[in-house]
Design a protein around this motif. Structure first.
Motif, PDB file in Angstrom:
ATOM      1  N   VAL A 379       0.834  -1.202   0.000  1.00 20.23           N
ATOM      2  CA  VAL A 379       0.000   0.000   0.000  1.00 20.23           C
ATOM      3  C   VAL A 379       0.870   1.255   0.000  1.00 20.23           C
ATOM      4  O   VAL A 379       0.610   2.212  -0.745  1.00 20.23           O
ATOM      5  N   THR A 382       2.525   1.809  -3.328  1.00 20.56           N
ATOM      6  CA  THR A 382       1.532   2.368  -4.252  1.00 20.56           C
ATOM      7  C   THR A 382       1.379   3.870  -4.023  1.00 20.56           C
ATOM      8  O   THR A 382       1.280   4.661  -4.973  1.00 20.56           O
ATOM      9  N   GLY A 383       1.397   4.266  -2.743  1.00 21.77           N
ATOM     10  CA  GLY A 383       1.293   5.677  -2.398  1.00 21.77           C
ATOM     11  C   GLY A 383       2.471   6.501  -2.908  1.00 21.77           C
ATOM     12  O   GLY A 383       2.303   7.669  -3.289  1.00 21.77           O
ATOM     13  N   GLN A 388      -0.548   9.659  -3.351  1.00 20.78           N
ATOM     14  CA  GLN A 388      -1.814   9.764  -2.632  1.00 20.78           C
ATOM     15  C   GLN A 388      -1.558   9.620  -1.132  1.00 20.78           C
ATOM     16  O   GLN A 388      -1.099   8.569  -0.678  1.00 20.78           O
ATOM     17  N   PHE A 391      -3.024   6.519   0.747  1.00 24.68           N
ATOM     18  CA  PHE A 391      -2.262   5.270   0.621  1.00 24.68           C
ATOM     19  C   PHE A 391      -1.039   5.297   1.543  1.00 24.68           C
ATOM     20  O   PHE A 391      -0.728   4.297   2.215  1.00 24.68           O
ATOM     21  N   THR A 394      -2.236   4.961   5.243  1.00 26.05           N
ATOM     22  CA  THR A 394      -2.711   3.593   5.533  1.00 26.05           C
ATOM     23  C   THR A 394      -1.541   2.617   5.577  1.00 26.05           C
ATOM     24  O   THR A 394      -1.442   1.785   6.488  1.00 26.05           O
TER      25      THR A 394
END
Length: 421
Positions: A379, A382-383, A388, A391, A394
């Motif tokens: 995650v 991905t961020g 983002q 992301f 989290t």
């Protein structure tokens, strides 16, 4: 002379310190998610990186190698006193350096921290070289460990110069220019050499595999060292970017051979069932290829763009939070339980089979930790690419939870008491 086990009072403090450092690093990560949307040379990113590289990765490996070098070389540790000094110097120096990076004060705190870390590493190198040279069984695994220790010292010495360069201009260019040299000496010279040297010894042992190849280990050893020396020469000679494909190709060749070695060990294993810690360690071997692929992408990417900055951040994140950490998470619960059990079994007559090394920690906690960690890693990565915040937040929280589960299991091991009859 019969080799004896390194005292627990030397080894366990490194493991404990590293475990706590993992929580500290993840906490800093949670507080620094905004920094991962900007440039990679950010004070908070530098603090998180050094907390992971030094407090977590290096301290854990130092402790493990103090235990493993006597086993691998069949000789006593060269100096227990130097081992204690190396722990206390690093334990004091690392927080100073991490704090200095976080607030970006390259004055006394950073300089004192860098000096203490170099004192620690110098003691460690003397111990490793001394243990190896006087041993009765000088093999390639021990040579990997010695070479890695020497590269670590070179890395920390360059880091010391970079710290002083911020305020005293001791180098011809600014510290950011030399960051790549400092980082890759540590990544390839320290971590890769050590992981290959120790991994090719421990993974076959945990799999109960008879596979070994000193010839292949020599090839891997020289490919890594030659590639790293070539990189240093190219960097200092300010060679064009295209030339760096030569050392990268050499490293990729070595990593492929390392993967082949582990694959052969897995195929020729006697133990057909593989427990979760070993599975996580094997996953880390696969992840060794990711940084190389990202590095090739960086060299191929033209100019400076937001996409290229994301690749830089992803490159460092995959190395320290992916490849190195997944290996350590797995190997900790293969080495630490045995270290504790091996000592405690002499202190009591064990009457229960459940007192074996593999039963000293919670397998449910470990499985939960592995699942949460890999989810958080994916995650957060991905961020980094999407920039983002949701992301990144989290992912960082999940990584923090995983580090807490890791610490609970380590604490369970530390508090284990054998059953007396």
């Amino acid at each position: 002379m019969i080799a004896k086990t390194t005292p627990q009072t030397i080894v366990l403090p490194f493991y404990g310190y590293a475990a706590v450092s993992l929580c500290v690093a993840m906490s800093l990560l949670c507080l620094s998610v905004q920094a991962f949307t900007g440039h990679y040379f950010h004070p908070h990113i530098l603090a998180v990186t050094h907390s992971m590289a030094l407090g977590w990765g290096t301290m854990m490996i130092l402790g493990a190698s103090y235990q493993l070098m006597p086993v691998i070389t069949e000789s006593d540790l060269f100096s227990e006193t130097l081992a204690y000094v190396s722990f206390f110097a690093a334990a004091a120096g690392i927080p100073l350096l991490v704090y200095a990076f976080y607030v970006f004060d390259m004055g006394i705190p950073a300089q004192a921290g860098a000096i203490l870390i170099n004192v620690s590493v110098a003691c460690y190198v003397i111990n490793q070289v001394g243990s190896y040279t006087r041993s009765r069984h000088q093999n390639m695994h021990g040579l990997f460990m010695v070479a890695a220790a020497c590269w670590l010292l070179l890395t920390t010495l360059v880091g010391l110069l970079l710290v002083f360069n911020f305020s005293n201009n001791v180098l011809s260019k600014d510290s950011l220019y030399y960051l790549s040299l400092h980082a890759h000496m540590g990544i390839a010279g320290w971590f890769l050499l050590m992981i290959v040297g120790v991994g090719t010894r421990l993974i076959p042992m945990f799999l109960l595999s008879k596979y070994e190849s000193a010839h292949l280990l020599k090839i891997i050893y020289w490919f890594i060292n030659a590639s790293l020396i070539a990189f240093v020469i190219l960097f200092l000679g300010q060679a064009p970017p295209d030339w760096y494909f030569v050392p990268i190709t050499g490293l990729l060749t070595a990593i492929l051979q390392f993967g082949y070695y582990c694959r052969r060990a897995y195929q020729e294993r006697i133990r057909k069932t593989t427990d979760t810690p070993v599975k996580l360690s094997l996953l880390s071997i696969v992840m060794t290829f990711l940084p190389v692929l990202l590095l090739l992408s960086l060299l191929a990417a033209p100019g400076v763009s937001s996409g290229k900055l994301a690749l830089f951040k992803a490159y460092g994140f995959v190395i320290f939070f992916g490849w190195i950490t997944t290996l350590i998470l797995g190997m900790t619960f293969k080495t630490l339980p045995f270290i504790i059990w091996n000592k405690r079994r002499y202190d009591a007559v064990v009457s229960d089979k459940k007192q074996g090394p593999g039963n000293l920690y919670s397998h449910k906690w470990f499985a939960a930790m592995a699942l949460v960690y890999m989810t958080g890693f994916s995650v957060f990565l991905t961020g980094i690419f999407t920039e983002q915040i949701s992301f990144l937040q989290t992912g960082s929280v999940l990584l923090l939870i995983a580090s807490l589960l890791f610490n609970l299991n380590v604490a369970k091991l530390f508090m284990h008491q054998p059953v007396h009859t």
